[in-house]
Scaffold this active site. Sequence first.
Site, PDB file in Angstrom:
ATOM      1  N   GLU A 249       0.886  -1.169   0.000  1.00  0.00           N
ATOM      2  CA  GLU A 249       0.000   0.000   0.000  1.00  0.00           C
ATOM      3  C   GLU A 249       0.922   1.216   0.000  1.00  0.00           C
ATOM      4  O   GLU A 249       1.464   1.592   1.042  1.00  0.00           O
ATOM      5  CB  GLU A 249      -0.903  -0.020   1.244  1.00  0.00           C
ATOM      6  CG  GLU A 249      -1.818  -1.239   1.312  1.00  0.00           C
ATOM      7  CD  GLU A 249      -2.959  -1.192   0.303  1.00  0.00           C
ATOM      8  OE1 GLU A 249      -3.274  -0.094  -0.204  1.00  0.00           O
ATOM      9  OE2 GLU A 249      -3.538  -2.250   0.008  1.00  0.00           O
ATOM     10  N   CYS A 283      -2.121   9.458   2.401  1.00  0.00           N
ATOM     11  CA  CYS A 283      -1.669   8.848   1.145  1.00  0.00           C
ATOM     12  C   CYS A 283      -2.569   9.219  -0.021  1.00  0.00           C
ATOM     13  O   CYS A 283      -2.098   9.333  -1.151  1.00  0.00           O
ATOM     14  CB  CYS A 283      -1.597   7.339   1.292  1.00  0.00           C
ATOM     15  SG  CYS A 283      -3.166   6.606   1.800  1.00  0.00           S
TER      16      CYS A 283
HETATM   17  P1  NAD Z   1       8.125   4.792   5.049  1.00  0.00           P
HETATM   18  O1  NAD Z   1       8.121   3.992   3.801  1.00  0.00           O
HETATM   19  O2  NAD Z   1       9.288   5.670   5.315  1.00  0.00           O
HETATM   20  O3  NAD Z   1       8.002   3.844   6.335  1.00  0.00           O
HETATM   21  C1  NAD Z   1       6.937   2.928   6.512  1.00  0.00           C
HETATM   22  C2  NAD Z   1       7.381   1.781   7.399  1.00  0.00           C
HETATM   23  O4  NAD Z   1       8.447   1.110   6.750  1.00  0.00           O
HETATM   24  C3  NAD Z   1       7.907   2.184   8.787  1.00  0.00           C
HETATM   25  O5  NAD Z   1       7.324   1.328   9.759  1.00  0.00           O
HETATM   26  C4  NAD Z   1       9.391   1.927   8.700  1.00  0.00           C
HETATM   27  O6  NAD Z   1       9.933   1.455   9.907  1.00  0.00           O
HETATM   28  C5  NAD Z   1       9.474   0.824   7.663  1.00  0.00           C
HETATM   29  N1  NAD Z   1      10.747   0.808   6.924  1.00  0.00           N
HETATM   30  C6  NAD Z   1      11.579   1.838   6.677  1.00  0.00           C
HETATM   31  N2  NAD Z   1      12.655   1.399   5.963  1.00  0.00           N
HETATM   32  C7  NAD Z   1      12.473   0.074   5.761  1.00  0.00           C
HETATM   33  C8  NAD Z   1      13.210  -0.934   5.068  1.00  0.00           C
HETATM   34  N3  NAD Z   1      14.357  -0.670   4.451  1.00  0.00           N
HETATM   35  N4  NAD Z   1      12.718  -2.180   5.051  1.00  0.00           N
HETATM   36  C9  NAD Z   1      11.547  -2.487   5.659  1.00  0.00           C
HETATM   37  N5  NAD Z   1      10.810  -1.565   6.313  1.00  0.00           N
HETATM   38  C10 NAD Z   1      11.247  -0.301   6.357  1.00  0.00           C
HETATM   39  O7  NAD Z   1       6.768   5.618   5.033  1.00  0.00           O
HETATM   40  P2  NAD Z   1       6.243   6.681   6.071  1.00  0.00           P
HETATM   41  O8  NAD Z   1       7.068   7.924   5.959  1.00  0.00           O
HETATM   42  O9  NAD Z   1       6.071   6.068   7.405  1.00  0.00           O
HETATM   43  O10 NAD Z   1       4.778   6.960   5.472  1.00  0.00           O
HETATM   44  C11 NAD Z   1       4.537   7.843   4.435  1.00  0.00           C
HETATM   45  C12 NAD Z   1       4.373   7.123   3.114  1.00  0.00           C
HETATM   46  O11 NAD Z   1       3.424   6.081   3.242  1.00  0.00           O
HETATM   47  C13 NAD Z   1       3.827   8.034   2.026  1.00  0.00           C
HETATM   48  O12 NAD Z   1       4.496   7.755   0.827  1.00  0.00           O
HETATM   49  C14 NAD Z   1       2.366   7.646   1.930  1.00  0.00           C
HETATM   50  O13 NAD Z   1       1.763   7.908   0.692  1.00  0.00           O
HETATM   51  C15 NAD Z   1       2.444   6.182   2.213  1.00  0.00           C
HETATM   52  N6  NAD Z   1       1.165   5.696   2.720  1.00  0.00           N
HETATM   53  C16 NAD Z   1       0.431   4.861   1.951  1.00  0.00           C
HETATM   54  C17 NAD Z   1      -0.812   4.438   2.389  1.00  0.00           C
HETATM   55  C18 NAD Z   1      -1.671   3.525   1.571  1.00  0.00           C
HETATM   56  O14 NAD Z   1      -2.633   2.990   2.120  1.00  0.00           O
HETATM   57  N7  NAD Z   1      -1.401   3.329   0.301  1.00  0.00           N
HETATM   58  C19 NAD Z   1      -1.275   4.843   3.633  1.00  0.00           C
HETATM   59  C20 NAD Z   1      -0.485   5.679   4.397  1.00  0.00           C
HETATM   60  C21 NAD Z   1       0.741   6.108   3.935  1.00  0.00           C
END
Ligand code: NAD
Length: 504
Positions: A249, A283
């Site tokens: 997502e 998002c």
């Molecule tokens: P992010 O990708 O930085 O982090 C999300 C999660 O991934 C965190 O729990 C983090 O610990 C983990 N993570 C970070 N690096 C990782 C790695 N190398 N391997 C595995 N896990 C890792 O995102 P964010 O800043 O927390 O959230 C914002 C983003 O999420 C935006 O791009 C937004 O559009 C997206 N988002 C999407 C949805 C959806 O339903 N499509 C919903 C909410 C947010």
Amino acid sequence: MSLAQESSSDSGTQKVAPREETKVEKKDEKAVASESKAPRSLAATLAALKAAHRKQGAPSYDKRIEHLDALKRALVTNKEEIAKAISSDFGGRSRIETLVADIFVTVGGIDYAKERLHEWMEIEPREVAWTFLPGRAEVQNQPVGVVGIIAPWNYPVQLVFAPLVAVLAAGNRAMIKPSELVPETSALIAKIVESTFAADHVTCHLGGVETSEEFSKLPFDHLVFTGSTRVGKAVMRAAAENLVPVTLELGGKSPVIVGRDFSIATAAERIMSGKLFNAGQTCIAPDYALVPRKEVDAFVNECKAAVGRLYPTLVGNADYTSIVNDRQKQRLEGYLTDAKENGAKLVPLNPGKESFEKTRKLEPTIVLDAKESMSVLGEEIFGPILPVIPYDTLDEAIAYVNDHPRPLALYVFENDDDAVEKVLAETTSGGVTVNDTMLHVAQDDLPFGGVGPSGIGHYHGKEGFDTFTKKKPVFYQSRLNATDIVRPPYGKAVDYFLKLMIGK
Ligand code: NAD
């Protein structure tokens, strides 16, 4: 006994009281824990959950309902604590926005799943070609096993528990990794999980990015990741090592097309409501607006007026949410500086003419004359900034959308049905709301998910149940059947049979 058979026999029986069921599961937990007193590694936890899944099999319909009820009770009981924790992590998050987006949406999903679970679990009889009669075929709905859930910070409770609703409805166990960027909320999520579910059923793991990385490498039966497109690629690479199926997502730039036949004032108000909910840290927030060229000035004025009505003041207003941390605020300010320095025009939407300097809130801003080379058009904004792009024909607006990565959401404001049809037919996006923003995500009966760079797979509603279910096709051979004649040594009867089937 198959799952659906078990469910239909369960449905007629008295439900086991939730407390009793928890006790039963706690007993298993003790048995597992007694094997080792030390805190388990992620890998050992997964092994314990997989072992429990193998030992206990698919939970009955009644048990699943109890799991969903327990989750609902935990969310409702802790709703004010959750609102406080998220607000503390954000440095100011609207309580109402938490109750709407983190609690109401999740609880609504639970109620919806409970209403339809019996039907979803049923065995689906399938057709059999006459050549295989009187054999019969069916699809059984079997839980996949143990599902990993990695969540982001922006709706930290919804994005842990909404996937969990589907995971539990489908009869699975889960391991959760909430975001490190909202530590109070994540600690509360861990506490809620621990007090609601047995330790061999659902677990929560706190830690930084290293923990998330380790988590993403585990051989789950399915992994759901919600977060950025960049990290989504890393997660998919890690999952590929074990061929773990993923639901991603992700994010991206969700466009709005303001059509020619729609009130500019209404469109502006609905777009600004969507944009400023959670200060744009959503998002599916409208990322940029494509507006008929001759309506741009009117649109900007209506956006100003709308913000004045929605948020007469912003800095001290509890309804207007802060940017989650300094780094994110600096990122957004960087987009504005980059746009201004390269010739774009910034239009602040600041009805009280307040200073935002000593706060982590950000002044809502419209960006005019932005260029493709600017971050404001190149990156997902994820904040209260709205680039407005003029267009002359609807084809041009559609072409702009299609020249960019497929978005998570698309919004079109238009009363002319043919124009709406055209936009729907000629663009591809994760989801669409027509004549408003973001509301498709709140429809329990609609699947939610992106497409390509904005995501892979779906959850919510029936699609959520299906995502975490192995659709197991089963064919039951009958005692007497025609296929017995199609075995070597192939004689005349087979030849005759094939002539009959294929034709001469
Ligand atoms: P992010 O990708 O930085 O982090 C999300 C999660 O991934 C965190 O729990 C983090 O610990 C983990 N993570 C970070 N690096 C990782 C790695 N190398 N391997 C595995 N896990 C890792 O995102 P964010 O800043 O927390 O959230 C914002 C983003 O999420 C935006 O791009 C937004 O559009 C997206 N988002 C999407 C949805 C959806 O339903 N499509 C919903 C909410 C947010």
